[in-house]
Each structure stands twice: as C-alpha cells, then as structure tokens.
Design a protein around this motif. Structure first.
Motif, PDB file in Angstrom:
ATOM      1  N   ASN A 286       0.919  -1.361  -0.148  1.00 30.98           N
ATOM      2  CA  ASN A 286       0.088  -0.048   0.011  1.00 30.98           C
ATOM      3  C   ASN A 286       0.632   1.148  -0.022  1.00 30.98           C
ATOM      4  O   ASN A 286       0.531   2.243  -0.791  1.00 30.98           O
ATOM      5  CB  ASN A 286      -0.916  -0.168   1.312  1.00 30.98           C
ATOM      6  N   ILE A 287       2.031   1.212   0.739  1.00 28.94           N
ATOM      7  CA  ILE A 287       3.094   2.267   0.742  1.00 28.94           C
ATOM      8  C   ILE A 287       3.492   2.578  -0.501  1.00 28.94           C
ATOM      9  O   ILE A 287       3.659   3.789  -1.098  1.00 28.94           O
ATOM     10  CB  ILE A 287       3.885   2.168   1.914  1.00 28.94           C
ATOM     11  N   VAL A 288       4.103   1.465  -1.328  1.00 31.01           N
ATOM     12  CA  VAL A 288       4.463   1.650  -2.579  1.00 31.01           C
ATOM     13  C   VAL A 288       3.779   2.347  -3.496  1.00 31.01           C
ATOM     14  O   VAL A 288       4.134   3.149  -4.103  1.00 31.01           O
ATOM     15  CB  VAL A 288       5.121   0.226  -3.125  1.00 31.01           C
ATOM     16  N   PHE A 289       2.644   1.843  -3.638  1.00 30.65           N
ATOM     17  CA  PHE A 289       1.658   2.519  -4.551  1.00 30.65           C
ATOM     18  C   PHE A 289       1.260   3.859  -4.265  1.00 30.65           C
ATOM     19  O   PHE A 289       1.182   4.811  -5.105  1.00 30.65           O
ATOM     20  CB  PHE A 289       0.308   1.474  -4.819  1.00 30.65           C
ATOM     21  N   SER A 290       0.976   4.094  -2.938  1.00 29.83           N
ATOM     22  CA  SER A 290       0.939   5.837  -2.597  1.00 29.83           C
ATOM     23  C   SER A 290       1.822   6.653  -3.002  1.00 29.83           C
ATOM     24  O   SER A 290       1.825   7.596  -3.246  1.00 29.83           O
ATOM     25  CB  SER A 290       0.457   5.674  -1.097  1.00 29.83           C
ATOM     26  N   PHE A 291       3.404   6.015  -2.762  1.00 31.47           N
ATOM     27  CA  PHE A 291       4.273   6.687  -3.100  1.00 31.47           C
ATOM     28  C   PHE A 291       4.522   6.918  -4.649  1.00 31.47           C
ATOM     29  O   PHE A 291       4.612   8.145  -5.128  1.00 31.47           O
ATOM     30  CB  PHE A 291       5.526   5.959  -2.742  1.00 31.47           C
ATOM     31  N   ILE A 292       4.078   5.749  -5.429  1.00 29.38           N
ATOM     32  CA  ILE A 292       4.457   6.043  -6.785  1.00 29.38           C
ATOM     33  C   ILE A 292       3.422   7.124  -7.301  1.00 29.38           C
ATOM     34  O   ILE A 292       3.715   7.851  -8.247  1.00 29.38           O
ATOM     35  CB  ILE A 292       4.215   4.674  -7.511  1.00 29.38           C
ATOM     36  N   THR A 293       2.393   7.210  -7.004  1.00 27.55           N
ATOM     37  CA  THR A 293       1.299   8.234  -7.361  1.00 27.55           C
ATOM     38  C   THR A 293       1.629   9.723  -7.073  1.00 27.55           C
ATOM     39  O   THR A 293       1.098  10.701  -7.696  1.00 27.55           O
ATOM     40  CB  THR A 293       0.062   8.012  -6.739  1.00 27.55           C
ATOM     41  N   TYR A 294       2.615   9.927  -6.522  1.00 31.65           N
ATOM     42  CA  TYR A 294       3.356  11.305  -6.269  1.00 31.65           C
ATOM     43  C   TYR A 294       3.957  11.817  -7.588  1.00 31.65           C
ATOM     44  O   TYR A 294       4.206  13.004  -7.767  1.00 31.65           O
ATOM     45  CB  TYR A 294       4.352  11.425  -5.135  1.00 31.65           C
ATOM     46  N   LEU A 295       4.356  10.905  -8.379  1.00 30.35           N
ATOM     47  CA  LEU A 295       4.925  11.324  -9.610  1.00 30.35           C
ATOM     48  C   LEU A 295       4.004  11.689 -11.003  1.00 30.35           C
ATOM     49  O   LEU A 295       3.143  11.090 -10.878  1.00 30.35           O
ATOM     50  CB  LEU A 295       5.970  10.049 -10.050  1.00 30.35           C
ATOM     51  N   ASP A 296       4.261  12.650 -11.329  1.00 32.59           N
ATOM     52  CA  ASP A 296       3.490  13.181 -12.558  1.00 32.59           C
ATOM     53  C   ASP A 296       3.949  12.481 -13.844  1.00 32.59           C
ATOM     54  O   ASP A 296       4.747  12.676 -14.546  1.00 32.59           O
ATOM     55  CB  ASP A 296       3.745  14.950 -12.699  1.00 32.59           C
ATOM     56  N   PHE A 297       2.665  11.553 -14.173  1.00 33.52           N
ATOM     57  CA  PHE A 297       3.197  10.842 -15.406  1.00 33.52           C
ATOM     58  C   PHE A 297       2.372  11.672 -16.646  1.00 33.52           C
ATOM     59  O   PHE A 297       2.415  10.614 -17.671  1.00 33.52           O
ATOM     60  CB  PHE A 297       2.677   9.278 -15.459  1.00 33.52           C
ATOM     61  N   THR A 298       2.133  12.622 -16.568  1.00 31.48           N
ATOM     62  CA  THR A 298       1.418  13.412 -17.656  1.00 31.48           C
ATOM     63  C   THR A 298       2.037  13.259 -19.163  1.00 31.48           C
ATOM     64  O   THR A 298       1.581  13.265 -20.053  1.00 31.48           O
ATOM     65  CB  THR A 298       1.240  14.848 -17.331  1.00 31.48           C
ATOM     66  N   ASP A 299       3.423  13.443 -19.157  1.00 34.16           N
ATOM     67  CA  ASP A 299       4.185  13.644 -20.310  1.00 34.16           C
ATOM     68  C   ASP A 299       4.678  12.057 -20.884  1.00 34.16           C
ATOM     69  O   ASP A 299       5.526  11.904 -21.617  1.00 34.16           O
ATOM     70  CB  ASP A 299       5.365  14.396 -20.239  1.00 34.16           C
ATOM     71  N   THR A 300       4.199  11.185 -20.243  1.00 36.13           N
ATOM     72  CA  THR A 300       4.487   9.716 -20.820  1.00 36.13           C
ATOM     73  C   THR A 300       3.336   8.868 -21.542  1.00 36.13           C
ATOM     74  O   THR A 300       2.249   9.794 -21.492  1.00 36.13           O
ATOM     75  CB  THR A 300       4.546   8.963 -19.507  1.00 36.13           C
ATOM     76  N   SER A 301       3.388   7.904 -22.024  1.00 33.28           N
ATOM     77  CA  SER A 301       2.255   7.229 -22.753  1.00 33.28           C
ATOM     78  C   SER A 301       1.325   6.350 -21.859  1.00 33.28           C
ATOM     79  O   SER A 301       0.735   5.491 -22.312  1.00 33.28           O
ATOM     80  CB  SER A 301       2.786   6.454 -23.912  1.00 33.28           C
ATOM     81  N   ILE A 302       1.366   6.884 -20.600  1.00 29.00           N
ATOM     82  CA  ILE A 302       0.692   5.960 -19.643  1.00 29.00           C
ATOM     83  C   ILE A 302      -0.849   5.786 -19.999  1.00 29.00           C
ATOM     84  O   ILE A 302      -1.394   4.659 -19.818  1.00 29.00           O
ATOM     85  CB  ILE A 302       0.557   6.724 -18.252  1.00 29.00           C
ATOM     86  N   ASN A 303      -1.629   6.508 -20.521  1.00 25.68           N
ATOM     87  CA  ASN A 303      -2.959   6.523 -20.934  1.00 25.68           C
ATOM     88  C   ASN A 303      -3.226   6.053 -22.357  1.00 25.68           C
ATOM     89  O   ASN A 303      -4.460   5.822 -22.759  1.00 25.68           O
ATOM     90  CB  ASN A 303      -3.901   7.714 -20.714  1.00 25.68           C
TER      91      ASN A 303
END
Length: 345
Positions: A26-43
């Motif tokens: 749970n801590i790992v995933f909560s941490f990762i969400t702090y990064l702004d992935f807007t400029d990646t191909s995530i979606n």
C-alpha cells in the motif's frame, strides 16, 4: 532501522501469488502516485509499471524532481527500484488522471492481477500550497478533490470486476476515505481495504453515520508517532508507526520504520495527542464557515510572509513574522496556530 526501500529490496523477488498484498505494498503504490506521469504514454493503452517507469526515468532526473518535495524525491528513488522487481514490474497502470484546474488531484489504478486492483490518490507534500488544501479538508466536506475522487471511484469499481483496495498518503488518504464513504452499497462490497496513510479523518457527522459504519472495519489509519495530519478530525483503528526521523519530517513515508514485512508499531507522542485534543476542541467551538475563513486567514498570512514550504516556515525569523501577521485573528485560532508551530519545531 529498515524502511520501505528495504522492504522492496527483500521482497521484490516474490510475486503477489507467492506473497500476498500487505500494508507495505500500500505504501509503495501511494508513493508512486506522487510522480506526474502526464508526459508519458501511460494512457495510450495499458502499460506495465516497468514500461512507464523506464519512460519516466529517461525524461526526468532526480535533481529536477527534488524541488517538488520529499515525497516526490522518494517516489522517484522507489520507482528506480520497483521497475526491476518481479513483484511490481508487470503491474498494469490504468486510467491515470492529473488535474490542477482549481484543485490538485491525481489518481491512478494499479491492476495487480485479474482479481485485485489498488486505486491510489495523490497526497500533498512540504509545499505550503498543498498544506493549504489539506487544511481546507477539515473545513469543507466536500471540496473539489473529494468530488473528483468519488467520481473516479464510482467509475473504477465494477460490480463484476476485481476486488479493490483504495489508499493514499496525506490528502490522498482522506480522499480514499471520503470517496469510499460516498459510493453505493454494492460497490462498497467490492472494497477489501481502505488505507488512510497519515491523512485527516472524518467530520463528526460522517464519522457517526451509517454509511461509515458499513465500511469502518475495512479502514486502516496509519500514522507516524509525531503525526500532524493524521490526528486531524475523527478516525479509529489507528496503527501508530515508529519513525527514524525528527518529528518535522515524519510525515514522509520513507521515514516510517518497518520490521521485516510490517510496520514497527508504537504509540502517539504526548505532544501530538495534545495537538489532536486542542484541534478537536477548536473545531467544536466554530461552525464550518468560521473554520473556512480562519484557515484562509492563516494561510493568507503565511503567503504575506513569503513562506512557500515548511522548511522556510520553521525558521525563527519567519515564525516571528507570521505571529505578527496573525495579530488580527481571534485568540483561540491564534493559540492553536502557535501550538501547531511549536509542535512542528
């Protein structure tokens, strides 16, 4: 003392089938969400954490990320680790949202396997703009971020889909809690756990409501022994964690101590118990509109002193300037604010 990085180093070699999801994942995933992935191909389509992680790390260097706060810096370091692990690298990332129009809201779904997803809401860090928003949560139920979180949860919990774990850190933890409270009963049945990682709790009305009683057993509040945000408002079933940091930095999850694959537990410090008591008393003495105005006045005073982050806030000369700026607010609010500053220091 060990922390979340040590956990990933030791247990990253095990899949979720080999070692079930636990509070540290749970801590790992909560941490990762702090990064702004807007400029990646995530979606663009469903990508793995490894694929998006590699793309992100190629675009950004740690020195660029540091300026956004401690959680972002630690999230970056954690990302460099998890993308090389059997446990995390093949997790599918879905439906990333990042919205800063009139609010700060971000959410991301981690598809662990066909039977389980983790929905994470981004929190706030050491920047004063984020703190303003976190404190506004105690004055307004609901703020814009709450509505966005409820909408996100409603659309991502499927009645015939996988089970769901929801969480976040700081403001993100409160969003996880409030959004879970405000979906229909059938969708609530799909929730396994709700993690509020050092975020504010609920106002008295919601805390005593039937809809909270329905999810109460699923809620896990995790906070460090020197918590500031986690003691705001009403919550129960608290796990108080030892921290390797001085009190001021203990909000950051990387300072939370672990014992192998679980948190190392303790009790809340006396100072922070007292802060919780005084905050609760102050809230009961004022209505929502008064609280909203007073919080706005406090942060307007902070802005006038040109204090942009908490490192600047705790400098003695800035505290003196701030106390001077607070001369026109009511005595109970001034007293609570000064106590809050003392607790930070």
């Amino acid at each position: 003392m060990a922390n979340i990085f040590n956990y990933v180093d030791k247990y990253g070699k095990y899949s979720f089938k080999e070692k079930k999801f636990n509070e540290l994942d749970n801590i790992v995933f909560s941490f990762i969400t702090y990064l702004d992935f807007t400029d990646t191909s995530i979606n663009d389509s469903n990508h793995t954490l490894e694929e998006i992680g590699i793309e992100y790390l190629k675009k950004y260097k740690l020195k660029e990320i540091k300026k956004y706060g401690y959680s972002e810096k630690d999230a970056y370091k954690l990302l460099t680790k998890v993308i090389d692990t059997k446990r995390y690298k093949d997790i599918i990332l879905e439906d990333y949202i990042y919205n800063i129009e009139g609010m700060q809201f971000s959410a991301l779904t981690f598809k662990i396997n066909n039977k389980l997803i983790y929905i994470a809401f981004e929190g706030t860090d050491q920047l004063i703009t984020g703190w303003r928003e976190s404190f506004n949560l105690i004055a307004s139920f609901k703020v814009l971020s709450h509505y966005e979180a409820i909408k996100y949860l409603k659309s991502h919990i499927k009645l015939f889909g996988p089970k769901v774990i929801i969480g976040g850190h700081s403001k993100g933890g409160n969003l996880a809690l409030v959004s879970s409270l405000n979906i229909n009963i059938l969708k609530k049945l799909k929730i396994k756990k709700i993690y509020n990682n050092d975020g504010p709790g609920l106002n008295k009305k919601d805390y005593k409501s039937l809809k909270y009683k329905f999810i109460k057993r699923k809620v896990i509040n995790i906070l460090p022994k020197n918590s500031i945000f986690g003691v705001l408002l009403n919550s129960d079933k608290k796990k108080v964690v030892k921290t390797s940091s001085i009190p001021f930095f203990s909000h950051t999850m990387s300072t939370w101590n672990i014992d192998d694959d679980k948190f190392s537990l303790t009790t809340l410090s006396k100072k922070h118990e007292k802060l919780h008591y005084k905050t609760d008393k102050w809230l009961n003495e004022h209505d929502d509109n008064e609280i909203k105005i007073m919080i706005s006045n406090i942060f307007d005073a902070i802005d006038k002193c040109e204090i942009s982050d908490t490192m600047t806030l705790i400098k003695l000369k800035n505290i003196m300037k701030l106390v001077k700026e607070l001369k026109n607010i009511d005595e109970s609010t001034k007293s609570l604010t000064i106590d809050f500053l003392k607790t930070l220091i």
